[in-house]
Design a protein around this motif. Structure first.
Motif, PDB file in Angstrom:
ATOM      1  N   LEU A 156     -26.504  -7.477  11.140  1.00 25.81           N
ATOM      2  CA  LEU A 156     -26.831  -5.943  10.750  1.00 25.81           C
ATOM      3  C   LEU A 156     -25.665  -5.309  10.059  1.00 25.81           C
ATOM      4  N   THR A 157     -24.536  -6.003  10.184  1.00 28.62           N
ATOM      5  CA  THR A 157     -23.153  -5.414   9.229  1.00 28.62           C
ATOM      6  C   THR A 157     -23.589  -5.817   7.911  1.00 28.62           C
ATOM      7  N   ARG A 158     -24.138  -7.031   7.739  1.00 30.45           N
ATOM      8  CA  ARG A 158     -24.469  -7.687   6.123  1.00 30.45           C
ATOM      9  C   ARG A 158     -25.699  -6.629   5.674  1.00 30.45           C
ATOM     10  N   TYR A 159     -26.743  -6.569   6.387  1.00 28.31           N
ATOM     11  CA  TYR A 159     -28.084  -6.067   6.178  1.00 28.31           C
ATOM     12  C   TYR A 159     -27.820  -4.507   5.646  1.00 28.31           C
ATOM     13  N   LEU A 160     -27.089  -3.983   6.719  1.00 36.64           N
ATOM     14  CA  LEU A 160     -27.039  -2.370   6.444  1.00 36.64           C
ATOM     15  C   LEU A 160     -25.961  -2.202   5.389  1.00 36.64           C
ATOM     16  N   LYS A 161     -25.302  -3.078   4.981  1.00 37.08           N
ATOM     17  CA  LYS A 161     -24.019  -2.883   4.033  1.00 37.08           C
ATOM     18  C   LYS A 161     -23.013  -1.791   4.495  1.00 37.08           C
ATOM     19  N   VAL A 162     -22.418  -2.310   5.721  1.00 36.58           N
ATOM     20  CA  VAL A 162     -21.478  -1.426   6.163  1.00 36.58           C
ATOM     21  C   VAL A 162     -20.165  -2.013   6.778  1.00 36.58           C
ATOM     22  N   ASP A 163     -19.026  -1.402   6.941  1.00 37.14           N
ATOM     23  CA  ASP A 163     -17.973  -1.979   7.301  1.00 37.14           C
ATOM     24  C   ASP A 163     -18.217  -2.716   8.707  1.00 37.14           C
ATOM     25  N   ASN A 164     -18.645  -1.890   9.729  1.00 43.32           N
ATOM     26  CA  ASN A 164     -18.739  -2.502  11.053  1.00 43.32           C
ATOM     27  C   ASN A 164     -19.887  -1.939  11.736  1.00 43.32           C
ATOM     28  N   VAL A 165     -20.354  -2.729  12.704  1.00 38.36           N
ATOM     29  CA  VAL A 165     -21.503  -2.099  13.686  1.00 38.36           C
ATOM     30  C   VAL A 165     -21.149  -2.448  14.900  1.00 38.36           C
ATOM     31  N   SER A 166     -21.527  -1.183  15.621  1.00 37.81           N
ATOM     32  CA  SER A 166     -21.131  -1.374  17.369  1.00 37.81           C
ATOM     33  C   SER A 166     -22.526  -1.153  17.876  1.00 37.81           C
ATOM     34  N   LEU A 167     -23.018  -2.098  18.720  1.00 40.00           N
ATOM     35  CA  LEU A 167     -24.372  -1.967  19.366  1.00 40.00           C
ATOM     36  C   LEU A 167     -24.605  -1.294  20.450  1.00 40.00           C
ATOM     37  N   ALA A 170     -15.944   9.521  21.119  1.00 36.91           N
ATOM     38  CA  ALA A 170     -15.107   8.569  20.638  1.00 36.91           C
ATOM     39  C   ALA A 170     -14.024   9.429  19.751  1.00 36.91           C
ATOM     40  N   PHE A 171     -14.332  10.511  18.820  1.00 37.82           N
ATOM     41  CA  PHE A 171     -13.968  11.072  18.127  1.00 37.82           C
ATOM     42  C   PHE A 171     -12.954  12.224  18.965  1.00 37.82           C
ATOM     43  N   GLY A 172     -13.201  12.387  19.940  1.00 42.15           N
ATOM     44  CA  GLY A 172     -12.282  13.244  20.857  1.00 42.15           C
ATOM     45  C   GLY A 172     -12.529  14.580  20.362  1.00 42.15           C
ATOM     46  N   LEU A 173     -13.681  14.973  19.978  1.00 42.39           N
ATOM     47  CA  LEU A 173     -14.131  16.473  19.446  1.00 42.39           C
ATOM     48  C   LEU A 173     -14.285  17.477  20.511  1.00 42.39           C
ATOM     49  N   GLU A 174     -13.870  18.642  20.151  1.00 42.40           N
ATOM     50  CA  GLU A 174     -13.924  19.602  21.130  1.00 42.40           C
ATOM     51  C   GLU A 174     -14.362  21.268  20.120  1.00 42.40           C
ATOM     52  N   GLY A 175     -15.163  21.865  20.698  1.00 39.44           N
ATOM     53  CA  GLY A 175     -15.684  23.077  19.930  1.00 39.44           C
ATOM     54  C   GLY A 175     -17.090  23.201  19.661  1.00 39.44           C
ATOM     55  N   GLU A 176     -17.162  23.473  18.282  1.00 41.55           N
ATOM     56  CA  GLU A 176     -18.720  23.748  17.787  1.00 41.55           C
ATOM     57  C   GLU A 176     -19.000  22.623  16.813  1.00 41.55           C
ATOM     58  N   ASP A 236     -11.067   1.078  12.465  1.00 42.42           N
ATOM     59  CA  ASP A 236     -10.943   0.165  13.755  1.00 42.42           C
ATOM     60  C   ASP A 236     -10.838   0.826  15.045  1.00 42.42           C
ATOM     61  N   LYS A 237     -10.016   2.235  14.859  1.00 42.18           N
ATOM     62  CA  LYS A 237      -9.537   2.631  16.280  1.00 42.18           C
ATOM     63  C   LYS A 237     -10.676   3.069  16.885  1.00 42.18           C
ATOM     64  N   ILE A 238     -11.603   3.831  15.985  1.00 37.75           N
ATOM     65  CA  ILE A 238     -12.846   4.235  16.696  1.00 37.75           C
ATOM     66  C   ILE A 238     -13.704   3.156  17.167  1.00 37.75           C
ATOM     67  N   GLY A 239     -13.929   1.975  16.464  1.00 36.76           N
ATOM     68  CA  GLY A 239     -14.387   0.704  16.815  1.00 36.76           C
ATOM     69  C   GLY A 239     -14.047   0.292  18.130  1.00 36.76           C
TER      70      GLY A 239
END
Ligand code: T4K
Length: 367
Positions: free
Chosen positions: A46-57, A71-77, A200-203
């Protein structure tokens, strides 16, 4: 569904023998889940097919989106669109965040970038736009605003499998993108989903969050969930990916047949595909103007149902009008989305649909 009814979609499945062959090694290894060999193969393909850097299933698209926000540690709106499936807003709310609804563009039905800045407050942390029906958002404008205000952009690309703009995969925009591989999608793993990302940290965070936050046998670093794709799902994906070009090709031919009947009819609005976009023909949304046609979307919906053709009102009602949100929101604040949601019908479109069925559907609509 062994009836003769026509539904909005019908899952694509590979020949049974092909799937049996693919899963036979699972019966030898007894490795059923927890990121096994099929999982590994599918994420590489899928990484190849979708033309992306990384795929996490993931086990499904919804959990992928929910855990990505975490994963992004978001808070708020979080600024998002009301013209979407329930999952988008639910993922935001279930991650402890507050959705703020932005109106949509009248042509693409995706988030209108010119309406975003008025919604930004000191609590805004991210934008979650949706590439609805596989129509790509105005990614340049959205990302420029996000950069100016220091916001993350996480796309709900549930509908955009395989879509490319100027050769760039839909999953390569923003900070991350979520794809759905549900049975009703252009590409399915029965249920399933993915996050595409560059950092990679998000990965690493995503890897842990989908597996209870487990770092190693004695360390649990995050309050994670169980959202792993299992080996039988991954095997279905491996098989379906072999046939994807043929599937999209069939959809394209059917889409063009629909266009030949419905294009240039006063009162009927169709989506156009920009020249630099390779589309996946995931959905066939049509907006019916009752003032010109002298009949409403709901009449057309009923006329089709009378003939056992089950189109869908994706996406009506708007998210703000759901029972679980209506006390806090008012859909009058997004008039374009309200207009489209009240008039749109997504017509049947899937690889096995026949040209004759398309002709019949259009005849009922135009009668
Ligand atoms: N974000 C967006 C923008 C989404 O559209 C979605 C999902 C998500 C996030 C979340 O992704 P996932 O967690 O689902 O991966 C369907 C799908 O269940 C849902 O995945 C999809 N969007 C949504 C737009 O459509 P329903 O409630 O309309 O599905 P249902 O069961 O009525 O199925 C529609 C038709 O599909 C049926 O009439 C027949 C056909 N069908 C259905 C199933 C379940 C098949 O041919 N095979 C099947 O196995 O939500």
């Amino acid at each position: 569904m062994s009836d003769n009814n026509i539904y909005v979609t019908r899952s694509s499945i590979p020949p049974m023998e092909e799937y049996i062959e693919e899963i036979s090694s699972i019966f030898d290894s007894h490795l059923l889940t927890n990121m096994g060999p099929k999982h590994h193969t599918l994420s590489n393909e899928l990484t190849r097919y979708l033309k992306v850097d990384n795929v996490s299933l993931f086990s499904n698209g919804h959990m992928a989106l929910e855990l990505c926000l975490q994963a992004f540690g978001l808070e708020g709106e979080v600024i998002t669109t009301p013209f979407t499936f329930a999952s988008t807003a639910h993922a935001i709310v279930r991650s402890g965040l507050t959705p703020v609804f932005c109106d949509i563009d009248p042509v693409t039905y995706t988030m209108d970038p010119s309406k975003i800045e008025a919604l930004i407050t000191d609590k805004t942390c991210a934008i979650v736009p949706v590439h609805v029906y596989g129509n790509l958002c105005d990614t340049d404008a959205i990302e420029e605003i996000a950069k100016k205000h220091g916001l993350k952009v996480i796309y709900d690309a549930a509908h955009a499998f395989g879509v490319c703009k100027a050769g760039k995969g839909a999953g390569s925009f923003g900070d991350a993108s979520m794809f759905s591989f549900h049975a009703t999608k252009v590409f399915n793993t029965i249920e399933g989903g993915a996050i595409c990302y560059s950092d990679d940290k998000i990965g690493e965070k995503l890897y842990r969050l989908r597996n209870f936050g487990i770092l190693d046998q004695e360390t649990v670093s995050d309050v994670g969930a169980n959202a792993k794709m299992n080996e039988f799902q991954a095997a279905m994906g491996i098989c379906n990916l072999r046939h994807i070009e043929e599937e999209i090709g069939k959809r394209k031919a059917l889409y063009e047949r629909y266009m030949s009947h419905l294009r240039n009819i006063p009162g009927i609005t169709l989506c156009n595909i920009p020249d630099d976009v390779t589309h996946n023909y995931a959905y066939l949304p049509v907006v019916f103007d009752e003032n010109v046609l002298n009949k409403t979307r709901d009449t057309i919906f009923a006329d089709l149902a009378q003939e056992n053709i089950f189109a869908r009102k994706y996406f009506y009602p708007l998210v703000q009008d759901y029972d679980c949100y209506k006390d806090k929101y008012n859909s009058d604040s997004t008039p374009v989305a309200q207009y489209v949601a009240n008039r749109v019908l997504t017509l049947p479109l899937y690889a096995d649909l026949s040209m004759e069925d398309v002709d019949r559907i259009c005849k009922i609509i135009l009668k």
